[in-house]
Design an enzyme around this catalytic site. Sequence first.
Site, PDB file in Angstrom:
ATOM      1  N   HIS A 162       0.766  -1.245  -0.154  1.00  0.00           N
ATOM      2  CA  HIS A 162       0.102   0.044  -0.014  1.00  0.00           C
ATOM      3  C   HIS A 162       0.859   1.147   0.071  1.00  0.00           C
ATOM      4  O   HIS A 162       0.386   2.255  -0.316  1.00  0.00           O
ATOM      5  CB  HIS A 162      -0.716   0.182   1.326  1.00  0.00           C
ATOM      6  CG  HIS A 162      -2.279   0.604   1.101  1.00  0.00           C
ATOM      7  ND1 HIS A 162      -2.217   2.000   0.815  1.00  0.00           N
ATOM      8  CD2 HIS A 162      -3.478   0.494   1.382  1.00  0.00           C
ATOM      9  CE1 HIS A 162      -3.439   2.512   0.509  1.00  0.00           C
ATOM     10  NE2 HIS A 162      -4.195   1.676   0.973  1.00  0.00           N
ATOM     11  N   ASP A 211     -12.481  -5.555 -16.931  1.00  0.00           N
ATOM     12  CA  ASP A 211     -12.753  -6.493 -18.081  1.00  0.00           C
ATOM     13  C   ASP A 211     -11.623  -6.723 -19.102  1.00  0.00           C
ATOM     14  O   ASP A 211     -11.181  -5.914 -19.790  1.00  0.00           O
ATOM     15  CB  ASP A 211     -13.815  -5.971 -19.022  1.00  0.00           C
ATOM     16  CG  ASP A 211     -14.516  -7.081 -19.964  1.00  0.00           C
ATOM     17  OD1 ASP A 211     -13.739  -8.278 -20.152  1.00  0.00           O
ATOM     18  OD2 ASP A 211     -15.485  -6.869 -20.957  1.00  0.00           O
TER      19      ASP A 211
END
Length: 470
Positions: A170, A409
């Site tokens: 992170h 996608d």
Amino acid sequence: MAQNRKVEFLDSIHVSPPPGSVPTTSFPLTFLDMQWFFVGNVERLFFYQFPHPTSYFMENTLPTLKHSLSLALQNFFPYAANIMCPQQPGKPCIHYTDGDFVTFTIAESAADFNHVVANYPRDIKLLHPFVPQLPPSRVAEDGTRVLPVLAIQVTVFPDSGVCIGSTYNHIVGDGKSFMHFMSCWAASLNNSNSGDLTCLEHSPPSISRDVIKVSADMELRFLQSYWNWVSLFDKNSGPSHGTDTVEDKVRATFVLGRAHAERLKQLVSKDVESGQLHISTFVVACAFFWVCFIKSKESATKDSSHDHDDEVYAFAFPFDGRNRLESQVPATYFGNCLKPCLAKVKKSEIRGENGIVLAAKAIGNKIKEVESRGLRGAEHWFADHSEIDKRLCITTIAGSPKLKVYEIDFGWGRPCKVEMAHIDRDGGALALAECRDEQGGIEVGLALNKNHMDEFITVFEQNLKLISFE
């Protein structure tokens, strides 16, 4: 090949940006980055329908997947870089050298794909084989500790599905930065065969840290905390980010539909003066799940005592500061731009019949306060965090509906499930995302011990019935 809980590892390679495409680069960490030295890695799994055998994936899909990842890393090279952590008085930085890479592992699983992606409770260890392992940190000749940033694992479920698993540090960037990277990777895969790579030019990441303004005094405060972290890391051979056992835990996903979210907004609006509070789907959904979590935990632990009604419950959530701080930070800023927020409600209030409304007001008021204050008071964040663990019963969230994880996608359609596997290390974490199948809904993942999960399901269903009552 190595076997691990129904997973067979087929290959492990290194993927770098195209040779010579990124010069040797170093840039400092901001104080917004440094606060994440104290938090564990993020583990996010994207599951897709993929009705093809493993041989098809290896021959037809894998080459373009690797090539498109390399192209995406050219723009998002910090994910292929390393975090350099020198001892005092050195300052941490991100450093990239030509040839730095992301570890990319390919595996095959014999697990039942439909069971893996289900919403109902499943053993917490079910997802662990699909989570990639970051290479271990190392110590350079000058004593600087070197931390890898990102690892990817693609797991094929023959003739049924595929999982793209990620583990990332992170410190390099927040969820918005990572999802920006994933979007560009998916877009470059979809367009690489045609040679059209303009998708990588439409929305390039803004890498410069100069937009994060901070006083010298504040930077010194955060650096001192960082130096303490480095010292503890070396003494303990690594940081500790929670030791909550996972042996008796199960994982499940719950959906708050759009109609229920709108109903909650109406209920909160009745108790708030017009314009006094922004009542968003995020606010009411967090309040709803927070109350369900607290009540189910008390029930599961048989804690019916009213002796501590003044005890304070806290809800910790990140606030995205892009375009909301004193200095203008672009929407495509690559890095961390999150301010920690803490909403508080008394125990007697949150478990009362008006608990959801009061919880929503507390969260909404905190958001309003942060919007007006910006980064003022940041020098106290570490001190406030240390007090949180000592004084408060805290619930945290990971993720955000605004990250739009279900829009990634790779040419196989939208994900059929997205999971945040690292929440199983925290006994009070909720993983938030937009609802895959209903616009305006919220999806929440939980990892709880079996008894607590049973109680949560009961409380969740009861509260849904209550807010459905007209």
